[in-house]
Write a protein that holds these residues in place. Structure first.
Motif, PDB file in Angstrom:
ATOM      1  N   VAL A 154     -11.516   1.185 -20.287  1.00 55.75           N
ATOM      2  CA  VAL A 154     -10.504   0.815 -19.292  1.00 55.75           C
ATOM      3  C   VAL A 154      -9.120   1.030 -19.897  1.00 55.75           C
ATOM      4  O   VAL A 154      -8.827   0.572 -20.995  1.00 55.75           O
ATOM      5  CB  VAL A 154     -10.665  -0.657 -18.847  1.00 55.75           C
ATOM      6  CG1 VAL A 154      -9.511  -1.077 -17.948  1.00 55.75           C
ATOM      7  CG2 VAL A 154     -11.992  -0.853 -18.136  1.00 55.75           C
ATOM      8  N   SER A 155      -8.261   1.748 -19.153  1.00 51.57           N
ATOM      9  CA  SER A 155      -6.928   2.011 -19.693  1.00 51.57           C
ATOM     10  C   SER A 155      -5.798   1.600 -18.751  1.00 51.57           C
ATOM     11  O   SER A 155      -4.646   1.610 -19.158  1.00 51.57           O
ATOM     12  CB  SER A 155      -6.778   3.494 -20.033  1.00 51.57           C
ATOM     13  OG  SER A 155      -6.954   4.283 -18.877  1.00 51.57           O
ATOM     14  N   GLN A 156      -6.143   1.261 -17.510  1.00 53.47           N
ATOM     15  CA  GLN A 156      -5.099   0.906 -16.547  1.00 53.47           C
ATOM     16  C   GLN A 156      -5.527  -0.304 -15.731  1.00 53.47           C
ATOM     17  O   GLN A 156      -6.687  -0.443 -15.380  1.00 53.47           O
ATOM     18  CB  GLN A 156      -4.835   2.068 -15.589  1.00 53.47           C
ATOM     19  CG  GLN A 156      -4.329   3.305 -16.312  1.00 53.47           C
ATOM     20  CD  GLN A 156      -4.169   4.476 -15.380  1.00 53.47           C
ATOM     21  OE1 GLN A 156      -3.059   4.929 -15.192  1.00 53.47           O
ATOM     22  NE2 GLN A 156      -5.237   4.960 -14.809  1.00 53.47           N
ATOM     23  N   ILE A 157      -4.544  -1.139 -15.437  1.00 57.37           N
ATOM     24  CA  ILE A 157      -4.757  -2.312 -14.598  1.00 57.37           C
ATOM     25  C   ILE A 157      -3.741  -2.244 -13.459  1.00 57.37           C
ATOM     26  O   ILE A 157      -2.553  -2.053 -13.702  1.00 57.37           O
ATOM     27  CB  ILE A 157      -4.532  -3.621 -15.397  1.00 57.37           C
ATOM     28  CG1 ILE A 157      -5.422  -3.686 -16.636  1.00 57.37           C
ATOM     29  CG2 ILE A 157      -4.708  -4.836 -14.499  1.00 57.37           C
ATOM     30  CD1 ILE A 157      -6.905  -3.787 -16.362  1.00 57.37           C
ATOM     31  N   VAL A 158      -4.217  -2.379 -12.226  1.00 56.61           N
ATOM     32  CA  VAL A 158      -3.336  -2.436 -11.068  1.00 56.61           C
ATOM     33  C   VAL A 158      -3.503  -3.822 -10.452  1.00 56.61           C
ATOM     34  O   VAL A 158      -4.610  -4.209 -10.079  1.00 56.61           O
ATOM     35  CB  VAL A 158      -3.666  -1.338 -10.029  1.00 56.61           C
ATOM     36  CG1 VAL A 158      -2.743  -1.459  -8.820  1.00 56.61           C
ATOM     37  CG2 VAL A 158      -3.557   0.045 -10.662  1.00 56.61           C
ATOM     38  N   LEU A 159      -2.413  -4.555 -10.389  1.00 54.55           N
ATOM     39  CA  LEU A 159      -2.437  -5.930  -9.889  1.00 54.55           C
ATOM     40  C   LEU A 159      -1.796  -5.992  -8.499  1.00 54.55           C
ATOM     41  O   LEU A 159      -0.606  -6.252  -8.372  1.00 54.55           O
ATOM     42  CB  LEU A 159      -1.699  -6.857 -10.857  1.00 54.55           C
ATOM     43  CG  LEU A 159      -2.240  -6.928 -12.276  1.00 54.55           C
ATOM     44  CD1 LEU A 159      -1.280  -7.686 -13.180  1.00 54.55           C
ATOM     45  CD2 LEU A 159      -3.614  -7.574 -12.299  1.00 54.55           C
TER      46      LEU A 159
ATOM     47  N   ILE B 280      -8.606  -2.369 -10.467  1.00 53.44           N
ATOM     48  CA  ILE B 280      -7.631  -2.697  -9.433  1.00 53.44           C
ATOM     49  C   ILE B 280      -7.986  -4.069  -8.870  1.00 53.44           C
ATOM     50  O   ILE B 280      -9.070  -4.253  -8.315  1.00 53.44           O
ATOM     51  CB  ILE B 280      -7.627  -1.632  -8.322  1.00 53.44           C
ATOM     52  CG1 ILE B 280      -7.310  -0.249  -8.916  1.00 53.44           C
ATOM     53  CG2 ILE B 280      -6.629  -2.008  -7.235  1.00 53.44           C
ATOM     54  CD1 ILE B 280      -7.417   0.889  -7.928  1.00 53.44           C
ATOM     55  N   PHE B 281      -7.071  -5.027  -9.028  1.00 57.10           N
ATOM     56  CA  PHE B 281      -7.301  -6.388  -8.551  1.00 57.10           C
ATOM     57  C   PHE B 281      -6.599  -6.586  -7.218  1.00 57.10           C
ATOM     58  O   PHE B 281      -5.402  -6.345  -7.100  1.00 57.10           O
ATOM     59  CB  PHE B 281      -6.775  -7.404  -9.573  1.00 57.10           C
ATOM     60  CG  PHE B 281      -7.584  -7.452 -10.828  1.00 57.10           C
ATOM     61  CD1 PHE B 281      -8.707  -8.258 -10.912  1.00 57.10           C
ATOM     62  CD2 PHE B 281      -7.223  -6.690 -11.926  1.00 57.10           C
ATOM     63  CE1 PHE B 281      -9.458  -8.303 -12.076  1.00 57.10           C
ATOM     64  CE2 PHE B 281      -7.966  -6.729 -13.094  1.00 57.10           C
ATOM     65  CZ  PHE B 281      -9.092  -7.538 -13.176  1.00 57.10           C
ATOM     66  N   VAL B 282      -7.351  -7.059  -6.224  1.00 56.59           N
ATOM     67  CA  VAL B 282      -6.822  -7.319  -4.891  1.00 56.59           C
ATOM     68  C   VAL B 282      -7.047  -8.787  -4.535  1.00 56.59           C
ATOM     69  O   VAL B 282      -7.840  -9.472  -5.175  1.00 56.59           O
ATOM     70  CB  VAL B 282      -7.484  -6.392  -3.837  1.00 56.59           C
ATOM     71  CG1 VAL B 282      -7.121  -4.935  -4.091  1.00 56.59           C
ATOM     72  CG2 VAL B 282      -8.991  -6.573  -3.811  1.00 56.59           C
TER      73      VAL B 282
ATOM     74  N   LEU C   4       0.809  -1.219   0.000  1.00 55.93           N
ATOM     75  CA  LEU C   4       0.000   0.000   0.000  1.00 55.93           C
ATOM     76  C   LEU C   4       0.846   1.275   0.000  1.00 55.93           C
ATOM     77  O   LEU C   4       0.609   2.152  -0.836  1.00 55.93           O
ATOM     78  CB  LEU C   4      -1.002  -0.025   1.154  1.00 55.93           C
ATOM     79  CG  LEU C   4      -2.087  -1.100   1.005  1.00 55.93           C
ATOM     80  CD1 LEU C   4      -2.897  -1.236   2.282  1.00 55.93           C
ATOM     81  CD2 LEU C   4      -2.981  -0.786  -0.180  1.00 55.93           C
ATOM     82  N   PRO C   5       1.847   1.433   0.877  1.00 52.83           N
ATOM     83  CA  PRO C   5       2.665   2.656   0.804  1.00 52.83           C
ATOM     84  C   PRO C   5       3.412   2.789  -0.524  1.00 52.83           C
ATOM     85  O   PRO C   5       3.571   3.896  -1.035  1.00 52.83           O
ATOM     86  CB  PRO C   5       3.651   2.520   1.969  1.00 52.83           C
ATOM     87  CG  PRO C   5       3.151   1.430   2.835  1.00 52.83           C
ATOM     88  CD  PRO C   5       2.215   0.597   2.016  1.00 52.83           C
ATOM     89  N   VAL C   6       3.844   1.672  -1.086  1.00 53.57           N
ATOM     90  CA  VAL C   6       4.533   1.706  -2.386  1.00 53.57           C
ATOM     91  C   VAL C   6       3.575   2.204  -3.455  1.00 53.57           C
ATOM     92  O   VAL C   6       3.913   3.048  -4.290  1.00 53.57           O
ATOM     93  CB  VAL C   6       5.089   0.304  -2.745  1.00 53.57           C
ATOM     94  CG1 VAL C   6       5.695   0.298  -4.143  1.00 53.57           C
ATOM     95  CG2 VAL C   6       6.106  -0.146  -1.715  1.00 53.57           C
ATOM     96  N   PHE C   7       2.341   1.709  -3.424  1.00 53.23           N
ATOM     97  CA  PHE C   7       1.330   2.137  -4.384  1.00 53.23           C
ATOM     98  C   PHE C   7       1.026   3.626  -4.236  1.00 53.23           C
ATOM     99  O   PHE C   7       0.970   4.359  -5.228  1.00 53.23           O
ATOM    100  CB  PHE C   7       0.047   1.321  -4.206  1.00 53.23           C
ATOM    101  CG  PHE C   7      -1.099   1.813  -5.043  1.00 53.23           C
ATOM    102  CD1 PHE C   7      -1.082   1.658  -6.423  1.00 53.23           C
ATOM    103  CD2 PHE C   7      -2.186   2.426  -4.455  1.00 53.23           C
ATOM    104  CE1 PHE C   7      -2.130   2.105  -7.209  1.00 53.23           C
ATOM    105  CE2 PHE C   7      -3.244   2.881  -5.223  1.00 53.23           C
ATOM    106  CZ  PHE C   7      -3.216   2.718  -6.602  1.00 53.23           C
TER     107      PHE C   7
ATOM    108  N   VAL D  43       0.249  -1.842 -13.638  1.00 51.15           N
ATOM    109  CA  VAL D  43       1.055  -1.715 -12.430  1.00 51.15           C
ATOM    110  C   VAL D  43       0.948  -3.054 -11.716  1.00 51.15           C
ATOM    111  O   VAL D  43      -0.138  -3.489 -11.351  1.00 51.15           O
ATOM    112  CB  VAL D  43       0.540  -0.577 -11.523  1.00 51.15           C
ATOM    113  CG1 VAL D  43       1.364  -0.491 -10.247  1.00 51.15           C
ATOM    114  CG2 VAL D  43       0.551   0.743 -12.274  1.00 51.15           C
ATOM    115  N   ASP D  44       2.077  -3.716 -11.543  1.00 49.14           N
ATOM    116  CA  ASP D  44       2.107  -5.047 -10.938  1.00 49.14           C
ATOM    117  C   ASP D  44       3.102  -5.020  -9.783  1.00 49.14           C
ATOM    118  O   ASP D  44       4.146  -4.386  -9.870  1.00 49.14           O
ATOM    119  CB  ASP D  44       2.521  -6.078 -11.982  1.00 49.14           C
ATOM    120  CG  ASP D  44       2.301  -7.511 -11.555  1.00 49.14           C
ATOM    121  OD1 ASP D  44       1.772  -7.742 -10.449  1.00 49.14           O
ATOM    122  OD2 ASP D  44       2.670  -8.414 -12.321  1.00 49.14           O
ATOM    123  N   PHE D  45       2.756  -5.713  -8.718  1.00 53.23           N
ATOM    124  CA  PHE D  45       3.632  -5.822  -7.559  1.00 53.23           C
ATOM    125  C   PHE D  45       4.318  -7.176  -7.592  1.00 53.23           C
ATOM    126  O   PHE D  45       3.658  -8.211  -7.639  1.00 53.23           O
ATOM    127  CB  PHE D  45       2.832  -5.658  -6.269  1.00 53.23           C
ATOM    128  CG  PHE D  45       2.343  -4.254  -6.081  1.00 53.23           C
ATOM    129  CD1 PHE D  45       3.096  -3.340  -5.364  1.00 53.23           C
ATOM    130  CD2 PHE D  45       1.147  -3.842  -6.641  1.00 53.23           C
ATOM    131  CE1 PHE D  45       2.667  -2.039  -5.205  1.00 53.23           C
ATOM    132  CE2 PHE D  45       0.706  -2.541  -6.487  1.00 53.23           C
ATOM    133  CZ  PHE D  45       1.467  -1.639  -5.765  1.00 53.23           C
TER     134      PHE D  45
END
Length: 166
Positions: free
Chosen positions: A100-105, A39-41, A21-24, A135-137
């Motif tokens: 949709v233009s962005q995906i956060v994984l 945003i996928f959690v 979370l802080p990195v994001f 954006v992938d972690f």
């Protein structure tokens, strides 16, 4: 076999790690872009914590779409009434929202098929080709030769260099 199992377990723990979370939010402070993002959690608990922090950080225009949530939340996102949508597995496939233009994984699957389905929510072939931001972690344990996140990173990096041509 023990190293592979250890890498899988470490990856599973990392999927739900609140340390992302802080990195994001650091990334978000530099880019300030969440418009038209999925945003996928890993689970609803992580999603609700993320949404509380997004709200506190001044990004209130979102919806969740978890198991049991009404379809009107998805429809609100599809209409553009909300800027981003937080979900688990419910929208990994079968969703067609052109904007949709962005995906956060926050949570990625070990399955390349599920990963490409998620990323595919932001990729559309058309007369005006666009690039999707993903954006992938990654849990990048350089000590492990069987790290599934590192393998996904390498696979996605190579995929990102591929250009579709008819």
């Amino acid at each position: 076999v023990n190293e592979a199992l250890a890498a899988i377990r470490a990856s599973a723990v990392f999927k739900g790690s609140r340390n992302k979370l802080p990195v994001f939010f650091d990334w978000l402070s530099k880019h300030e872009e969440l418009d038209r993002s999925l945003i996928f959690v890993v689970d609803t608990s992580f999603g609700r914590e993320l949404m509380a922090q997004l709200n506190s950080a001044g990004f209130p225009n979102f919806a969740s779409f978890f198991q049991g949530d009404p379809d009107d939340k998805l429809n609100s996102f599809a209409r553009g009434d909300t800027h981003f949508l937080v979900s688990c597995h419910r929208i990994s496939e079968g969703l067609d929202i052109q904007s949709v233009s962005q995906i956060v994984l926050f949570s990625s699957s070990g399955s390349p098929l599920e990963t490409i389905q998620r990323i595919g929510r932001a990729l559309r072939k058309g007369s005006d080709p666009k690039r999707a931001l993903v954006v992938d972690f990654i849990y990048d344990n350089t000590e492990s030769s069987t790290n599934p996140d590192a393998a996904r990173r390498d696979w996605l990096s190579n995929l990102a260099k591929t250009e579709y041509k008819e």
